[in-house]
Motif scaffolding. Structure first.
Motif, PDB file in Angstrom:
ATOM      1  N   PRO A 183       0.834  -1.206   0.000  1.00 21.39           N
ATOM      2  CA  PRO A 183       0.000   0.000   0.000  1.00 21.39           C
ATOM      3  C   PRO A 183       0.871   1.258   0.000  1.00 21.39           C
ATOM      4  O   PRO A 183       2.035   1.212   0.437  1.00 21.39           O
ATOM      5  CB  PRO A 183      -0.778  -0.085   1.309  1.00 21.39           C
ATOM      6  N   GLU A 184       0.283   2.371  -0.441  1.00 18.66           N
ATOM      7  CA  GLU A 184       1.024   3.647  -0.473  1.00 18.66           C
ATOM      8  C   GLU A 184       1.564   3.998   0.909  1.00 18.66           C
ATOM      9  O   GLU A 184       2.647   4.559   1.054  1.00 18.66           O
ATOM     10  CB  GLU A 184       0.101   4.775  -0.944  1.00 18.66           C
ATOM     11  N   GLU A 185       0.769   3.678   1.923  1.00 17.13           N
ATOM     12  CA  GLU A 185       1.152   3.941   3.313  1.00 17.13           C
ATOM     13  C   GLU A 185       2.543   3.363   3.637  1.00 17.13           C
ATOM     14  O   GLU A 185       3.362   4.019   4.279  1.00 17.13           O
ATOM     15  CB  GLU A 185       0.083   3.300   4.197  1.00 17.13           C
ATOM     16  N   TYR A 186       2.811   2.135   3.189  1.00 14.44           N
ATOM     17  CA  TYR A 186       4.121   1.516   3.439  1.00 14.44           C
ATOM     18  C   TYR A 186       5.214   2.306   2.724  1.00 14.44           C
ATOM     19  O   TYR A 186       6.299   2.521   3.249  1.00 14.44           O
ATOM     20  CB  TYR A 186       4.176   0.089   2.892  1.00 14.44           C
ATOM     21  N   ILE A 187       4.905   2.686   1.469  1.00 14.10           N
ATOM     22  CA  ILE A 187       5.920   3.328   0.621  1.00 14.10           C
ATOM     23  C   ILE A 187       6.380   4.632   1.271  1.00 14.10           C
ATOM     24  O   ILE A 187       7.572   4.936   1.326  1.00 14.10           O
ATOM     25  CB  ILE A 187       5.335   3.591  -0.788  1.00 14.10           C
ATOM     26  N   ILE A 188       5.422   5.369   1.779  1.00 16.09           N
ATOM     27  CA  ILE A 188       5.736   6.659   2.395  1.00 16.09           C
ATOM     28  C   ILE A 188       6.396   6.449   3.758  1.00 16.09           C
ATOM     29  O   ILE A 188       7.440   7.032   4.056  1.00 16.09           O
ATOM     30  CB  ILE A 188       4.464   7.528   2.489  1.00 16.09           C
ATOM     31  N   ALA A 189       5.826   5.539   4.555  1.00 14.16           N
ATOM     32  CA  ALA A 189       6.367   5.316   5.910  1.00 14.16           C
ATOM     33  C   ALA A 189       7.807   4.806   5.857  1.00 14.16           C
ATOM     34  O   ALA A 189       8.642   5.197   6.681  1.00 14.16           O
ATOM     35  CB  ALA A 189       5.479   4.331   6.666  1.00 14.16           C
ATOM     36  N   PHE A 190       8.111   3.938   4.885  1.00 18.16           N
ATOM     37  CA  PHE A 190       9.467   3.385   4.810  1.00 18.16           C
ATOM     38  C   PHE A 190      10.407   4.269   3.983  1.00 18.16           C
ATOM     39  O   PHE A 190      11.567   3.925   3.790  1.00 18.16           O
ATOM     40  CB  PHE A 190       9.441   1.957   4.262  1.00 18.16           C
ATOM     41  N   GLY A 191       9.876   5.374   3.463  1.00 17.54           N
ATOM     42  CA  GLY A 191      10.732   6.354   2.798  1.00 17.54           C
ATOM     43  C   GLY A 191      11.187   5.955   1.404  1.00 17.54           C
ATOM     44  O   GLY A 191      12.160   6.496   0.894  1.00 17.54           O
ATOM     45  N   TRP A 192      10.486   4.986   0.774  1.00 15.62           N
ATOM     46  CA  TRP A 192      10.887   4.612  -0.593  1.00 15.62           C
ATOM     47  C   TRP A 192      10.519   5.721  -1.559  1.00 15.62           C
ATOM     48  O   TRP A 192      11.167   5.929  -2.574  1.00 15.62           O
ATOM     49  CB  TRP A 192      10.205   3.300  -1.014  1.00 15.62           C
ATOM     50  N   ALA A 193       9.435   6.430  -1.281  1.00 12.16           N
ATOM     51  CA  ALA A 193       9.019   7.578  -2.096  1.00 12.16           C
ATOM     52  C   ALA A 193       8.099   8.445  -1.240  1.00 12.16           C
ATOM     53  O   ALA A 193       7.491   7.946  -0.279  1.00 12.16           O
ATOM     54  CB  ALA A 193       8.283   7.099  -3.353  1.00 12.16           C
ATOM     55  N   SER A 194       8.021   9.720  -1.601  1.00 16.78           N
ATOM     56  CA  SER A 194       7.156  10.637  -0.847  1.00 16.78           C
ATOM     57  C   SER A 194       5.750  10.643  -1.466  1.00 16.78           C
ATOM     58  O   SER A 194       5.542  10.122  -2.573  1.00 16.78           O
ATOM     59  CB  SER A 194       7.736  12.052  -0.915  1.00 16.78           C
ATOM     60  N   GLN A 195       4.824  11.269  -0.774  1.00 18.26           N
ATOM     61  CA  GLN A 195       3.466  11.393  -1.327  1.00 18.26           C
ATOM     62  C   GLN A 195       3.507  12.142  -2.657  1.00 18.26           C
ATOM     63  O   GLN A 195       2.839  11.765  -3.618  1.00 18.26           O
ATOM     64  CB  GLN A 195       2.550  12.127  -0.331  1.00 18.26           C
ATOM     65  N   GLN A 196       4.328  13.208  -2.703  1.00 15.38           N
ATOM     66  CA  GLN A 196       4.459  13.971  -3.962  1.00 15.38           C
ATOM     67  C   GLN A 196       5.012  13.087  -5.077  1.00 15.38           C
ATOM     68  O   GLN A 196       4.518  13.120  -6.207  1.00 15.38           O
ATOM     69  CB  GLN A 196       5.374  15.188  -3.731  1.00 15.38           C
ATOM     70  N   ASP A 197       6.050  12.297  -4.737  1.00 10.58           N
ATOM     71  CA  ASP A 197       6.589  11.354  -5.734  1.00 10.58           C
ATOM     72  C   ASP A 197       5.485  10.435  -6.244  1.00 10.58           C
ATOM     73  O   ASP A 197       5.353  10.208  -7.453  1.00 10.58           O
ATOM     74  CB  ASP A 197       7.670  10.441  -5.118  1.00 10.58           C
ATOM     75  N   LEU A 198       4.700   9.893  -5.312  1.00 10.61           N
ATOM     76  CA  LEU A 198       3.658   8.933  -5.708  1.00 10.61           C
ATOM     77  C   LEU A 198       2.629   9.581  -6.628  1.00 10.61           C
ATOM     78  O   LEU A 198       2.201   8.975  -7.617  1.00 10.61           O
ATOM     79  CB  LEU A 198       2.974   8.328  -4.485  1.00 10.61           C
ATOM     80  N   ASP A 199       2.256  10.823  -6.309  1.00  9.74           N
ATOM     81  CA  ASP A 199       1.306  11.532  -7.179  1.00  9.74           C
ATOM     82  C   ASP A 199       1.908  11.678  -8.584  1.00  9.74           C
ATOM     83  O   ASP A 199       1.233  11.462  -9.597  1.00  9.74           O
ATOM     84  CB  ASP A 199       0.969  12.917  -6.615  1.00  9.74           C
ATOM     85  N   ASP A 200       3.193  12.062  -8.623  1.00  6.36           N
ATOM     86  CA  ASP A 200       3.861  12.229  -9.921  1.00  6.36           C
ATOM     87  C   ASP A 200       3.998  10.890 -10.651  1.00  6.36           C
ATOM     88  O   ASP A 200       3.857  10.820 -11.878  1.00  6.36           O
ATOM     89  CB  ASP A 200       5.257  12.845  -9.727  1.00  6.36           C
ATOM     90  N   ILE A 201       4.280   9.840  -9.885  1.00  9.69           N
ATOM     91  CA  ILE A 201       4.455   8.502 -10.493  1.00  9.69           C
ATOM     92  C   ILE A 201       3.139   8.022 -11.108  1.00  9.69           C
ATOM     93  O   ILE A 201       3.115   7.496 -12.222  1.00  9.69           O
ATOM     94  CB  ILE A 201       4.982   7.498  -9.433  1.00  9.69           C
ATOM     95  N   VAL A 202       2.031   8.234 -10.385  1.00  4.64           N
ATOM     96  CA  VAL A 202       0.727   7.812 -10.915  1.00  4.64           C
ATOM     97  C   VAL A 202       0.424   8.589 -12.206  1.00  4.64           C
ATOM     98  O   VAL A 202      -0.015   8.013 -13.208  1.00  4.64           O
ATOM     99  CB  VAL A 202      -0.398   8.001  -9.863  1.00  4.64           C
ATOM    100  N   ALA A 203       0.707   9.894 -12.188  1.00  7.39           N
ATOM    101  CA  ALA A 203       0.450  10.706 -13.387  1.00  7.39           C
ATOM    102  C   ALA A 203       1.301  10.206 -14.560  1.00  7.39           C
ATOM    103  O   ALA A 203       0.798  10.058 -15.689  1.00  7.39           O
ATOM    104  CB  ALA A 203       0.746  12.180 -13.095  1.00  7.39           C
ATOM    105  N   LEU A 204       2.577   9.916 -14.306  1.00  5.21           N
ATOM    106  CA  LEU A 204       3.454   9.392 -15.364  1.00  5.21           C
ATOM    107  C   LEU A 204       2.930   8.051 -15.875  1.00  5.21           C
ATOM    108  O   LEU A 204       2.841   7.827 -17.093  1.00  5.21           O
ATOM    109  CB  LEU A 204       4.867   9.153 -14.814  1.00  5.21           C
ATOM    110  N   ALA A 205       2.581   7.183 -14.940  1.00  9.67           N
ATOM    111  CA  ALA A 205       2.142   5.827 -15.312  1.00  9.67           C
ATOM    112  C   ALA A 205       0.884   5.887 -16.176  1.00  9.67           C
ATOM    113  O   ALA A 205       0.747   5.132 -17.146  1.00  9.67           O
ATOM    114  CB  ALA A 205       1.901   4.995 -14.061  1.00  9.67           C
ATOM    115  N   LEU A 206      -0.028   6.804 -15.846  1.00  9.60           N
ATOM    116  CA  LEU A 206      -1.265   6.904 -16.632  1.00  9.60           C
ATOM    117  C   LEU A 206      -0.992   7.472 -18.020  1.00  9.60           C
ATOM    118  O   LEU A 206      -1.647   7.087 -18.999  1.00  9.60           O
ATOM    119  CB  LEU A 206      -2.315   7.738 -15.882  1.00  9.60           C
ATOM    120  N   ARG A 207      -0.015   8.368 -18.121  1.00 10.74           N
ATOM    121  CA  ARG A 207       0.348   8.876 -19.458  1.00 10.74           C
ATOM    122  C   ARG A 207       0.983   7.765 -20.289  1.00 10.74           C
ATOM    123  O   ARG A 207       0.710   7.629 -21.480  1.00 10.74           O
ATOM    124  CB  ARG A 207       1.309  10.072 -19.354  1.00 10.74           C
TER     125      ARG A 207
END
Ligand code: TMP
Ligand code: ASP
Length: 253
Positions: A133-157
């Motif tokens: 889940p996104e919660e793990y990604i942010i809590a463990f510091g693999w990516a920030s919430q901003q990164d995740l928003d950008d990643i989702v936008a990139l992935a959808l493009r």
């Protein structure tokens, strides 16, 4: 001649030091693995096809303003790429239920999803790339919430682009996986599409017949993988002209 410095060897590719700082040479092997490398084979010609196909998609993405690590293809098996810091996530986009989603939710493969669904797996073969889940990604510091928003936008493009291109040649993009890298531009960090986009990392079904033209052919023993990838390359017009992997040299009388 001095041997090039190998930076990293993965299951399907090798990274060598590039000609300039900040670049790498990405070499596509013929090795295929499935189920976290439990199943392995060498499939003659796969690397050449994936090098071409990934070049095709990355070039198209760069041209429409979706940043990628791709700079240029160097030869049959190698491409020059920007060196990035890989975010340890598999970013998966699904348009139709298949594979692990179909299994997990008891859905019939091919069921259309209400909208494209983006999910994340933690890149770790020993753990079987678990869904996180996104919660793990942010809590463990693999990516920030901003990164995740950008990643989702990139992935959808990427999804819209690759779906459209594939639709144009009679192929349905069922799902795919990309990886995202970070590039530092002075103080600023940019996220770019990295790794590869090829039938190794997508599910591609012929629109008319439903025939599988991707790595499921290998995972599920459905036939000749090189033939399936060659068909994708042929339809996209990116078949290397002088490659005849599946045919042996013949004597001319
Ligand atoms: P999945 O249904 O097995 O989770 O796979 C979803 C998509 O991600 C499918 O197109 C295949 C791709 N994929 C990879 O590229 N690498 C992997 O290690 C896995 C598990 C899937
Ligand atoms: N990428 C592989 C697969 O799709 C997983 C692995 O390499 O083992 O099954």
């Amino acid at each position: 001649m001095a041997r090039r410095k190998k930076i990293y060897e993965g299951k399907a590719k090798i990274m060598y030091e590039g000609p300039e700082p900040g670049t790498l040479v990405q070499y596509f092997k013929d090795d295929a693995t499935a189920f976290n490398a439990e199943k392995r084979a060498t499939i003659e010609g796969k690397g050449v096809l994936n090098n071409r196909l990934s070049e095709f998609f990355m070039t198209g993405l760069n041209a429409i303003g979706v940043p990628t690590h791709f700079i240029k293809r160097l030869n049959m098996r190698e491409q020059l790429i920007r060196q990035v810091e890989i975010i340890p996530l598999e970013v998966i986009v699904r348009n139709f239920a298949a594979g692990s989603m179909a299994k997990r939710l008891g859905m019939e493969e091919g069921t259309a999803l209400p909208r494209p669904i983006v999910e994340f797996s933690y890149k770790d073969d020993a753990l079987g790339d678990p869904l996180v889940p996104e919660e793990y990604i942010i809590a463990f510091g693999w990516a920030s919430q901003q990164d995740l928003d950008d990643i989702v936008a990139l992935a959808l493009r990427v999804n819209d682009f690759v779906s459209g291109v594939m639709f144009g040649v009679g192929i349905k993009l069922v799902d795919f996986k990309i990886e995202i890298g970070r590039i530092w531009d002075g103080e600023f960090v940019r996220l770019v599409v990295a790794d590869e986009i090829s039938p190794d990392s997508c599910r591609l079904w012929d629109i008319e017949t439903g025939q599988k033209l991707d790595k499921d052919v290998f995972r599920r023993d459905l036939g000749n993988l090189t033939d399936a990838y060659t068909e994708v390359a042929r339809r996209l017009g990116v078949l290397p002209t002088n490659v005849t992997h599946t045919t042996k040299p013949t004597l001319i009388n």
